[in-house]
Design an enzyme around this catalytic site. Structure first.
Site, PDB file in Angstrom:
ATOM      1  N   CYS A 149       3.188  18.872  23.504  1.00  0.00           N
ATOM      2  CA  CYS A 149       3.941  17.638  23.734  1.00  0.00           C
ATOM      3  C   CYS A 149       3.441  16.916  24.977  1.00  0.00           C
ATOM      4  CB  CYS A 149       5.442  17.912  23.819  1.00  0.00           C
ATOM      5  SG  CYS A 149       5.976  18.987  25.143  1.00  0.00           S
ATOM      6  N   CYS A 150       3.797  15.620  25.059  1.00  0.00           N
ATOM      7  CA  CYS A 150       3.433  14.772  26.196  1.00  0.00           C
ATOM      8  C   CYS A 150       1.909  14.638  26.264  1.00  0.00           C
ATOM      9  CB  CYS A 150       4.039  15.359  27.472  1.00  0.00           C
ATOM     10  SG  CYS A 150       3.979  14.267  28.902  1.00  0.00           S
ATOM     11  N   ILE A 151       1.285  15.024  27.364  1.00  0.00           N
ATOM     12  CA  ILE A 151      -0.166  14.898  27.518  1.00  0.00           C
ATOM     13  C   ILE A 151      -0.916  16.105  26.947  1.00  0.00           C
ATOM     14  CG2 ILE A 151      -0.262  15.914  29.844  1.00  0.00           C
ATOM     15  CD1 ILE A 151      -2.347  12.876  28.577  1.00  0.00           C
TER      16      ILE A 151
ATOM     17  N   PRO B  33      -1.376  17.332  24.013  1.00  0.00           N
ATOM     18  CA  PRO B  33      -2.225  17.161  22.821  1.00  0.00           C
ATOM     19  C   PRO B  33      -3.682  16.810  23.133  1.00  0.00           C
ATOM     20  CG  PRO B  33      -0.086  16.183  22.414  1.00  0.00           C
ATOM     21  CD  PRO B  33      -0.106  16.579  23.870  1.00  0.00           C
TER      22      PRO B  33
ATOM     23  N   THR C 144       4.273  15.937  19.794  1.00  0.00           N
ATOM     24  CA  THR C 144       5.320  14.922  20.032  1.00  0.00           C
ATOM     25  C   THR C 144       5.079  14.297  21.402  1.00  0.00           C
ATOM     26  OG1 THR C 144       7.714  14.492  19.966  1.00  0.00           O
ATOM     27  CG2 THR C 144       7.024  16.504  21.066  1.00  0.00           C
TER      28      THR C 144
END
Length: 224
Positions: A135-137, A139, A197
């Site tokens: 999630c957030c950065i 990925p 996400t």
């Protein structure tokens, strides 16, 4: 049987470590789903330490594993000891620690390298057909290690709600397919068993981030 999930942390605090609300959301949703969780972090120095009141780096030195122990309530293991065969899935919360301590994305963007042992672990989970939740950065780690994967970091048009939308361009340049999603949703790349996400890539109320992380966790466990 309870799913065994490794959660990889990158310190403690949004500007130089793991985003605490995201980590907490991951742990709550995993707990509710009855998963058996073990937390890991690299035993290495942080890139730097940021004063979270001022948002500025200090001269202090801190260790990623020791800082992650703050989130893990002391129960955290050196990332070097993570045995992929002992787990059904892995989840990596966001925070600038992902871009500073688990990789050098914060400095090199799309030309970054991922911490070598973590890169091996991501490839090993993928090769074993075990799902990865990010999630957030975080990925961007998958974008670097699993070229051609599908992921989301939110939306591709920068605005007050989506201040980090430029990340999408970098992810596309790395050869990945980006799927625009809202903060309360997650994207599932079925082929690569990758669930992502946006979390705090979106300037959203914390309960919406919590709900989006919940969808990511649920979909990751479904694939495990």
């Amino acid at each position: 049987m309870a799913k065994r999930v490794a959660v990889i942390l990158s310190g403690c605090g949004v500007y130089d470590g793991t985003e605490i609300h995201e980590a907490s959301a991951v742990l709550v949703h995993l707990s509710r789903a009855g998963a058996k969780v073990q937390m890991f972090a690299p035993n290495a120095d942080q890139m730097h330490v940021v004063n979270h009141c001022e948002g500025k780096p200090t001269e202090e030195k801190r260790n990623v594993l020791q800082e992650s122990a703050r989130i893990a309530r002391g129960d955290v293991t050196d990332l070097a000891k993570l045995d992929v065969s002992a787990f059904d899935a892995v989840i990596i919360p966001g925070g600038f620690g992902v871009a500073k301590n688990l990789s050098d994305w914060a400095v090199k963007n799309k030309d970054c390298t991922v911490q070598p042992h973590l890169e091996k672990l991501i490839k090993a989970f993928h090769k074993a057909g075990k799902p990865l939740g990010m999630c957030c950065i975080s990925p961007v780690l998958a974008a670097k290690v699993l070229p051609g994967c599908e992921l989301t970091v939110g939306q591709d048009k920068e605005c007050e709600k989506w201040p980090y939308a430029q990340t999408v361009g970098a992810v596309k340049e790395m050869g990945c397919k980006h799927v625009n999603t809202d903060v309360e949703d997650a994207h599932v790349d079925v082929k690569n068993k990758l669930v992502t996400t946006s979390a705090f890539m979106c300037n959203a109320p914390v309960h919406k981030v919590f709900d989006g992380v919940g969808v990511m966790v649920k979909e990751t466990l479904k694939l495990a």
